[in-house]
Enzyme design. Structure first.
Site, mmCIF file in Angstrom:
data_model
loop_
_atom_site.group_PDB
_atom_site.id
_atom_site.type_symbol
_atom_site.label_atom_id
_atom_site.label_comp_id
_atom_site.label_asym_id
_atom_site.label_seq_id
_atom_site.Cartn_x
_atom_site.Cartn_y
_atom_site.Cartn_z
ATOM 1 C CB THR A 281 -0.875 0.098 1.268
ATOM 2 O OG1 THR A 281 -0.013 0.277 2.403
ATOM 3 C CG2 THR A 281 -1.733 -1.129 1.447
ATOM 4 C CG ASP A 282 1.355 5.984 -0.982
ATOM 5 O OD1 ASP A 282 2.333 6.008 -0.209
ATOM 6 O OD2 ASP A 282 1.104 6.914 -1.783
ATOM 7 C CD1 TRP A 283 5.142 5.454 4.798
ATOM 8 C CD2 TRP A 283 4.896 4.280 2.911
ATOM 9 N NE1 TRP A 283 6.259 4.658 4.636
ATOM 10 C CE2 TRP A 283 6.128 3.929 3.495
ATOM 11 C CE3 TRP A 283 4.529 3.629 1.731
ATOM 12 C CZ2 TRP A 283 7.002 2.985 2.939
ATOM 13 C CZ3 TRP A 283 5.392 2.690 1.166
ATOM 14 C CH2 TRP A 283 6.595 2.382 1.778
ATOM 15 N N GLY A 285 -2.333 3.827 3.305
ATOM 16 C CA GLY A 285 -3.339 3.797 2.242
ATOM 17 C C GLY A 285 -4.536 2.937 2.599
#
Ligand code: BGC
Length: 790
Positions: A281-283, A285
């Protein structure tokens, strides 16, 4: 004891007993990663250990702070994350660090006299503007060396989202409005980095096209636009470079968080494209309902994310671990999905330099990389205007009057995770000085303190408005008296004006005073051009920007415009190389520069509704992004996609098609000759106009491109392109298939999307279905693809 041992030995029992006890300890000891098989390691994992591996360890040391009490010690200060170690099973931690313009780590460490600076390379738009995949690969090789030698396993880059709209605050990190170009540049970048056996993270997958409410905004996009525009570049990069990791985007796509979208991750990425690496995931996310990662109750739907095929939740929180442990214990999560993710993560770890015990030096060759960034930056610069060939400017006798605050505070790169901590950065003034030019000292003496004060004010404003999370404002221009400018027009030979822009994460750019010039900038351009032209002296504008600005209203007033982008740490030297003619600019635009912001088809629904706090954004323009819109609907841009001038001229000739009847593929060749007086490289673009009965299609689409080698005056090179059926195919929604439609195709070869030099045709006698795919990305609202239906 010894007596007993010797007796037993005599009886031949000791060895058996010892072997027996050894077996016993082996049986009790957990299978060790690297020795036992990955399946055995997974089998031995407790739910807690599974959660430990699937959910990241947080961000200790991210901001360069001393690790907090109780948190693990960090190997690379300033790295953004990684996977946690599980010592019982012999699983080591590995390290991920940003970002797209080079390795982002903290340059200094506590109680350590050494420094850990990295090279700032040109931003994504600048790199892509080279249209030179070989050069991009060499930049990747340099970046990869820094990643490996600083003990990092994965660089969180490249970023390959499409420039849907010029105001996206992170466009500088991205490559283009065109998916083919984005994909080819991304693939070259990844191949360069991964040649060091370190990983990359292709991001942000997908449709992360705005920063406003990026954590939650729901992007409504047709399947066709998804596949042809927003996914195509990722697909090319995945197939041509196999990035070790992919980072999902924050936003939702048709109601599903990208990080929890089974369609996106499993159906398309893994099943259709055959992607084998890990997905993270993005941070923070995918936190349903939350606008902010600062919300103490925020937790992502880990179960949905894992079941969709997202392997690793970054940076990871203990709340996420609790949710996952509970689901594992209660059997409310698909165990197979969990084990598949664990397997992929362990396979990734097994390939890292960490596991291979690579002895990193902490001493990458920063000197050699300074040369790489200097040259990459010059090749990405786009000469937008060069009236009466005033450039290159070779005279070094008189002085140059340098205007514009940014000349004295040159911007090497953007902010946020796309920033890099470099040892030094060459300003424009230093670059001019290094090249032997004399600049007006009085102006320098006035500008420098003014800029310094403005910078301090801006820093303070940002600190008071959320620090790293605050948006970036450009610095105001120093007011110039008529007398001062007249005096400089008298005493100097020529004027340079720099216009600067910066942007970064969390915020999109503004229309006024950002996309459009501010009144202070307009005044400066007017004052300087009037005074200098009155003395028959020229004015050069340098654009030190990360994204598109308006140029139509002022470009006629100035004599030359060099789009330098944010060119990395050698920026001042790179600009001077181009101004002096040491390098002949050969960059071309990878996006449209419109006359008016509202000419972009996406402008009507940018950045979603409600405008003050967008929850939904409707991509009603469908596939008509960038030049696909401008060229099809005859909207004249200020500078078109693919445009870029040179100090020399090129002639295009001998366009040849291997056949006029398409069977499996067609070879296209074209001869390019340098007809000017200096050596130079030319970016050659191949567009195709396709029959449009099955679906609406753009007037033309980029299907191939190449850059010549440096051609000496009079020299030629023949470039060859192969066009396959898949290059001709459009996505036909009703059939869930990519189809190359029968009919007549026009091949247009040119120097830009509007400057087509040669054309020819071929025909296809019957439709070819090049690929049948899953039905995916069902719209969660009814939405007209307004332009397509026109
Ligand atoms: C950005 C990513 C970046 C990550 C780690 C996020 O805010 O969107 O691009 O890699 O932070 O720093």
């Amino acid at each position: 004891m010894n007596k007993i041992k010797s007796r037993l030995k005599r009886l031949g029992i000791l060895s058996i007993a010892v072997a027996g006890s050894l077996q016993l300890t082996m049986a009790q000891k957990a299978p060790q990663f690297g020795k036992a098989s990955i399946d055995e390691v997974i089998k031995a994992m407790t739910p807690e250990e599974k959660a430990e591996l699937l959910i990241g360890p947080g961000m200790p040391g991210y901001a360069g702070l001393v690790p907090l009490e109780g948190e693990p010690d960090v190997r690379v200060l300033g790295a953004a994350g990684g996977n946690a170690a599980i010592s019982r099973l012999g699983i080591p931690e590995t390290v991920f660090a940003d970002g797209p313009a080079g390795l982002r780590i903290q340059p200094k460490r506590n109680n350590d006299p050494n420094t850990y600076y990295a090279t700032v390379f040109p931003v994504g738009t600048a790199l892509a503007s080279t249209w030179n995949t070989e050069l991009i690969e060499s930049v990747g090789i340099a970046m990869g060396e820094e990643v490996k030698e600083y003990g990092v396993d994965v660089l969180l880059a490249p970023a390959a989202n499409i420039h849907r709209n010029p105001l996206n605050g992170r466009n500088f990190e991205y490559f283009s409005e065109d998916p083919l170009l984005s994909g080819k540049i991304a693939a070259a970048y990844i191949n360069g980095i991964q040649s060091h056996n370190v990983g990359t993270s292709l991001k942000h997958f997908a449709a992360n096209n705005q920063e406003t409410n990026r954590l939650s905004v729901n992007a409504h996009i047709t399947e066709r636009a998804m596949r042809e525009i927003y996914l195509k570049g990722f697909e090319i990069a995945v197939k041509e470079a196999q990035p070790w990791t992919i980072m999902t985007a924050y936003n939702k796509i048709n109601g599903h968080y990208a990080s929890a979208s089974h369609d996106l991750i499993t159906k398309v990425l893994r099943e259709e494209w055959g992607y084998k690496g890990i997905i993270m995931t993005d941070w923070f996310g995918g936190y349903p309902g939350f606008q902010s990662i600062m919300d103490p109750n925020a937790v992502s739907d880990v179960v949905a994310q894992l079941e969709a095929g997202n392997d690793l939740m970054m940076p990871g929180t203990k709340e996420q671990k609790q949710v996952l442990i509970k689901a594992l214990k209660e059997g409310t999560i698909d165990e197979n999905a969990v084990n598949a993710s664990l397997k992929r993560i362990l396979e990734y770890i097994a390939a890292t330099p960490t596991v291979k015990k690579y002895k990193y030096s902490n001493k990458p060759d920063l000197k050699a990389h300074a040369e790489v960034t200097r040259n990459a930056a010059t090749e990405g610069m786009v000469l937008l205007k060069n009236e009466a060939d005033i450039l290159p400017y070779t005279s070094k006798t008189g002085t140059i009057a340098v205007f514009g605050g940014t000349s004295y505070s040159f911007i090497s790169g953007g902010t946020g995770s796309g920033d890099v901590n470099e040892a030094y950065s060459v300003s424009l003034i230093e670059g001019l000085d290094n090249a032997g030019y004399s600049i007006d000292k009085e102006l320098q003496g006035m500008y420098e303190p003014f800029v310094k004060e403005a910078e301090i004010k801006e820093l303070k404003r940002r600190e008071e408005n959320g620090g790293l999370l605050a948006d970036v404002h450009r610095l105001p221009e120093m007011p110039l008296s008529k007398e001062l400018v007249a005096k400089k027009a008298q005493s100097s030979d020529i004027a340079i004006i720099t216009i600067g822009r910066n942007a970064g994460e969390q915020h999109d750019r503004k229309i006024d005073n950002d996309f459009y010039l501010g009144q202070d900038e307009v005044k400066m351009i007017n004052a300087v051009t009037e005074a200098f032209h009155a003395k028959d002296k020229k004015v050069i504008v340098i654009l030190n920007i990360g994204g598109v600005i308006e140029t139509a209203s002022w470009k006629d007033k100035v004599d030359a415009i060099l789009l330098a982008w944010q060119p990395g740490q050698e920026g001042g030297n790179s600009v001077a190389d181009v101004l002096s003619g040491k390098s002949n600019p050969s960059g071309k635009l990878t996006m449209t520069f419109p006359v008016d912001y509202n000419h972009h088809a996406s402008a009507v629904n940018w950045m979603g509704v409600p405008l003050h706090d967008p929850k939904d954004v409707f991509y009603k323009e469908g596939i008509y992004v960038g030049y696909r819109y401008f060229n099809t609907f005859d909207v004249t841009p200020s500078y078109e996609f693919g445009y870029g001038d040179s100090y020399t001229t090129f002639d295009y000739s001998d366009l040849q098609l291997s056949s006029t009847d398409f069977k499996d593929d067609i070879e296209v060749s074209v001869k390019v000759t340098n007809t000017g007086k200096v050596a130079g490289k030319e970016v050659v673009q191949l567009y195709i106009a396709a029959p449009a009965k099955l679906a609406d299609k753009p007037a033309e689409e980029l299907k191939a491109f190449a850059k010549t080698k440096e051609l000496a005056p009079g020299k030629s090179q023949t470039l060859k392109f192969t066009i396959k059926a898949s290059d001709l195919a459009s996505f036909i929604d009703a059939q869930s298939a990519w189809i190359a439609e029968k009919g007549t195709y026009t091949v247009k070869v040119g120097a830009s999307s509007l400057d087509i030099k040669l054309k020819d045709e071929f025909s296809l006698t019957s439709n070819i279905t090049t690929e049948k795919v899953h039905n995916a990305f069902d719209l969660d609202v009814t939405m007209d693809d307004v332009l397509e239906n026109n």
